[in-house]
Motif scaffolding. Structure first.
Motif, PDB file in Angstrom:
ATOM      1  N   MET A 174     -61.288  23.823  -1.248  1.00  0.00           N
ATOM      2  CA  MET A 174     -60.537  22.615  -1.482  1.00  0.00           C
ATOM      3  C   MET A 174     -59.289  22.910  -2.301  1.00  0.00           C
ATOM      4  O   MET A 174     -59.350  23.597  -3.319  1.00  0.00           O
ATOM      5  N   CYS A 175     -58.191  22.388  -1.818  1.00  0.00           N
ATOM      6  CA  CYS A 175     -56.958  22.483  -2.596  1.00  0.00           C
ATOM      7  C   CYS A 175     -57.115  21.586  -3.816  1.00  0.00           C
ATOM      8  O   CYS A 175     -57.507  20.424  -3.689  1.00  0.00           O
ATOM      9  N   VAL A 176     -56.801  22.112  -4.967  1.00  0.00           N
ATOM     10  CA  VAL A 176     -57.023  21.328  -6.184  1.00  0.00           C
ATOM     11  C   VAL A 176     -56.032  20.180  -6.312  1.00  0.00           C
ATOM     12  O   VAL A 176     -56.240  19.267  -7.088  1.00  0.00           O
ATOM     13  N   VAL A 177     -54.946  20.238  -5.565  1.00  0.00           N
ATOM     14  CA  VAL A 177     -53.942  19.195  -5.678  1.00  0.00           C
ATOM     15  C   VAL A 177     -54.202  18.068  -4.694  1.00  0.00           C
ATOM     16  O   VAL A 177     -54.393  16.922  -5.073  1.00  0.00           O
ATOM     17  N   CYS A 178     -54.238  18.386  -3.419  1.00  0.00           N
ATOM     18  CA  CYS A 178     -54.397  17.325  -2.425  1.00  0.00           C
ATOM     19  C   CYS A 178     -55.861  17.130  -2.034  1.00  0.00           C
ATOM     20  O   CYS A 178     -56.203  16.195  -1.356  1.00  0.00           O
ATOM     21  N   ARG A 179     -56.685  18.025  -2.504  1.00  0.00           N
ATOM     22  CA  ARG A 179     -58.117  17.940  -2.237  1.00  0.00           C
ATOM     23  C   ARG A 179     -58.470  18.047  -0.751  1.00  0.00           C
ATOM     24  O   ARG A 179     -59.539  17.643  -0.321  1.00  0.00           O
ATOM     25  N   ARG A 233     -59.315  20.203   2.617  1.00  0.00           N
ATOM     26  CA  ARG A 233     -60.113  21.405   2.797  1.00  0.00           C
ATOM     27  C   ARG A 233     -59.412  22.324   3.773  1.00  0.00           C
ATOM     28  O   ARG A 233     -58.934  21.894   4.811  1.00  0.00           O
ATOM     29  N   PHE A 234     -59.352  23.552   3.391  1.00  0.00           N
ATOM     30  CA  PHE A 234     -58.648  24.534   4.203  1.00  0.00           C
ATOM     31  C   PHE A 234     -59.455  25.814   4.231  1.00  0.00           C
ATOM     32  O   PHE A 234     -60.234  26.064   3.314  1.00  0.00           O
ATOM     33  N   PRO A 235     -59.214  26.594   5.266  1.00  0.00           N
ATOM     34  CA  PRO A 235     -59.875  27.900   5.255  1.00  0.00           C
ATOM     35  C   PRO A 235     -59.407  28.708   4.056  1.00  0.00           C
ATOM     36  O   PRO A 235     -58.233  28.678   3.693  1.00  0.00           O
ATOM     37  N   LEU A 276     -54.964  26.645  -3.994  1.00  0.00           N
ATOM     38  CA  LEU A 276     -53.778  25.856  -3.690  1.00  0.00           C
ATOM     39  C   LEU A 276     -53.411  26.067  -2.229  1.00  0.00           C
ATOM     40  O   LEU A 276     -53.338  27.201  -1.763  1.00  0.00           O
ATOM     41  N   CYS A 277     -53.156  24.974  -1.532  1.00  0.00           N
ATOM     42  CA  CYS A 277     -52.829  25.109  -0.121  1.00  0.00           C
ATOM     43  C   CYS A 277     -51.348  25.445   0.053  1.00  0.00           C
ATOM     44  O   CYS A 277     -50.605  25.553  -0.911  1.00  0.00           O
ATOM     45  N   ALA A 278     -50.928  25.594   1.273  1.00  0.00           N
ATOM     46  CA  ALA A 278     -49.573  26.068   1.542  1.00  0.00           C
ATOM     47  C   ALA A 278     -48.534  24.956   1.498  1.00  0.00           C
ATOM     48  O   ALA A 278     -47.345  25.201   1.650  1.00  0.00           O
ATOM     49  N   GLU A 337     -45.402  20.594  -1.426  1.00  0.00           N
ATOM     50  CA  GLU A 337     -45.612  19.505  -2.375  1.00  0.00           C
ATOM     51  C   GLU A 337     -46.747  19.837  -3.326  1.00  0.00           C
ATOM     52  O   GLU A 337     -46.713  19.504  -4.505  1.00  0.00           O
ATOM     53  N   CYS A 338     -47.735  20.455  -2.781  1.00  0.00           N
ATOM     54  CA  CYS A 338     -48.858  20.832  -3.624  1.00  0.00           C
ATOM     55  C   CYS A 338     -48.435  21.905  -4.612  1.00  0.00           C
ATOM     56  O   CYS A 338     -48.832  21.886  -5.767  1.00  0.00           O
ATOM     57  N   ALA A 339     -47.593  22.803  -4.147  1.00  0.00           N
ATOM     58  CA  ALA A 339     -47.135  23.870  -5.034  1.00  0.00           C
ATOM     59  C   ALA A 339     -46.378  23.269  -6.206  1.00  0.00           C
ATOM     60  O   ALA A 339     -46.518  23.707  -7.341  1.00  0.00           O
TER      61      ALA A 339
HETATM   62 ZN   LIG Z   1     -52.851  20.858  -1.150  1.00  0.00          ZN
END
Ligand SMILES: [Zn+2]
Length: 81
Positions: free
Chosen positions: A16-21, A23-25, A55-57, A60-62
């Motif tokens: 899980m991305c901690v920002v947008c929550r 789920r990603f590989p 953190l996902c790619a 915005e999350c970054a």
């Molecule tokens: Zn994210």
């Protein structure tokens, strides 16, 4: 373990991305580890001990991630930063 859901299996476990929550590989996420005194440090090779924050790619999350803080508890007198 034999699961034949639809014939396809995930290439890697989801995290899980901690920002947008979302789920990603795991392979598409960047791993950060909370280091004592240093905050979140990137851990691209997943070699650091500790709990991973992913953190996902998404740019915005970054950006949000840079403001994201795990808030280590500081036990210092209020010395104003
Ligand atoms: Zn994210």
């Amino acid at each position: 373990m034999q699961r034949t859901d639809s014939g396809e299996r995930p290439a890697s476990p989801a995290r899980m991305c901690v920002v947008c929550r979302g789920r990603f590989p795991k392979s598409s996420l960047r791993r950060y580890v909370l280091a004592e005194g240093a905050g979140l440090v990137p851990d691209p090779r997943a070699v650091l001990p500790g709990r991973g924050h992913y953190l996902c790619a998404n740019p915005e999350c970054a950006e949000k991630f840079s403001k994201y803080s795990v808030r280590p508890r500081r036990r210092r007198g209020g010395q104003g930063e």
